[in-house]
Design an enzyme around this catalytic site. Structure first.
Site: not given
Length: 398
Positions: A118, A131, A138, A142, A145, A376
């Site tokens: 994305e 962005c 990943c 975290c 997230c 975010c």
């Protein structure tokens, strides 16, 4: 009301994607080698590189026939051996606030099936920020997230990182002679994509070589020509690579901090167990070119009753003493299954006041694109890596 445009050229996921090498993502040395291998005379290489660079990154063409100052014979030769094709856009979502999110599909390249990432465009008064993702999934997990709930599938190549910029400029009409879509919310003047942030899916410093190559091409003054002061790389704290980022890329740096105590940061940002807050801030103090004109941005997501006390605001100020810095306070953006809530707005403002009184700029980031999960910490694709056995079966069937 948010809008989703399904603009994909649908194809079976088992069909092998074209692997014709692309000229996008090649630096000048790579481009020279590609042209030589295609049979371009060595005496012409420098001139041809300049021509191609202009057509690729200034004019944004995706068809060799559009290169009107290149001979027909050379255009034919290049088209036989190389590609300028953009990746497939699976969908485009447009938020009520004008934020756009593209789901972009790339070839498998070892993942067993095509992969998707994305990319988000955020229009603001006076600038437009893109962005960009660096990985599919990943490794960092975290806990606040959404991307961290998707395991790493693979790194993106320099071509795929740059392709996100090219696709966005295509869709926004940000290349010369292109038209901006009617009704699009974009800056009223200047470039529609003026800033790039490596804050999408993935940890960019775990894909350093590809990210470096892509950003150096993006900042090349004879091509896309993005100022390095308008390119920001965000890291969760891969300490050994921070100095190299300043030396070899020279972009702005953002640190995904989110806590002022190691015990809490170990939970929120698990990479802290490897490189703690002290080690991270030491690397920041040594960042090449650090000055009041080139400050580090520290990102701090506001989690209700977790990291938002005024005592923690005071400790944040103490920790950053002596580092030219800006502190972005990020209201937590919810996603399905998240264990956190966003801090109350009054508390966020009180936290910001403590930081501001200490002399640090402390903007509260306005949540953008929440309705399309483009804010975010909300990015995620459904791509998963196939096991070797599944991959072999798929290839045998094809």
């Amino acid at each position: 009301m948010a809008v989703t445009l399904d603009i994909a050229h649908r194809s079976s996921p088992v069909e092998p994607a074209s692997e014709t090498p692309s000229l996008i993502g090649l630096d000048r040395d790579d481009l020279a080698a590609a042209l030589l291998s295609a049979g371009v005379p060595e005496r012409q290489i420098r001139m041809r590189i300049a021509q191609l660079w202009h057509w690729l990154y200034v004019r944004g063409v995706s068809d060799f026939d559009a290169m009107t100052n290149v001979s027909k014979d050379l255009r034919k030769l290049l088209a036989e051996g190389f590609s300028l094709a953009r990746p497939e856009i699976v969908s485009e979502q447009i938020s009520v606030d004008g934020t756009r999110k593209w789901l972009i599909r790339f070839p498998p390249r070892g993942a067993g099936r095509p992969v998707e990432v994305e990319t988000v465009y955020i229009p603001e008064e006076g600038r437009g920020t893109l962005c960009v993702s660096s990985q599919v999934g990943c490794t960092l997990t975290c806990t606040f997230c959404h991307t961290g709930t998707q395991t790493l599938v693979r790194n993106l190549t320099a071509e795929e990182i740059l392709a996100q910029i090219m696709v966005a400029r295509d869709r926004l009409g940000d290349f010369p002679d292109a038209e901006t879509p009617q009704g699009a919310i974009v800056p009223s003047e200047g470039r529609l994509i003026s800033n790039v942030v490596m804050m999408g899916m993935g940890e960019p410093l775990y894909n350093f070589d590809a990210v470096k190559k892509a950003l150096l091409i993006a900042s090349d003054g004879e091509g896309l020509s993005l100022s390095r002061r308008r390119i920001t790389l965000s890291t969760s704290g891969v300490v050994p690579m921070i100095g190299r980022t300043g030396d070899e890329i020279g972009c702005m740096l953002a640190i995904s901090l989110h806590a002022v105590r190691d015990d809490l940061r170990d939970e929120l940002v698990p990479i802290n167990k490897k490189w703690n807050i002290e080690a991270l801030l030491d690397a920041c103090r040594a960042y090449p070119g650090l000055s009041n004109a080139k400050r580090i941005t520290f990102e701090y997501v506001m989690l209700k009753d977790v990291n938002d006390s005024l005592a923690e605001a005071k400790e944040l100020v103490r920790l950053l003493k002596g580092i030219p810095a800006k502190i972005n306070l990020i209201p937590f953006n919810p996603w399905p299954g998240s264990p956190y809530e966003c801090s109350d707005w009054e508390r966020i403002e009180e936290f910001a006041d403590v930081v501001n009184r200490a002399g640090y700029a402390s903007p509260i980031r306005t949540p953008r694109g929440r309705d399309i999960f483009a804010a975010c910490g909300q990015l995620k694709s459904e791509t998963e890596r196939l096991r070797k056995r599944e991959r072999e079966a798929l290839e045998a069937g094809a």
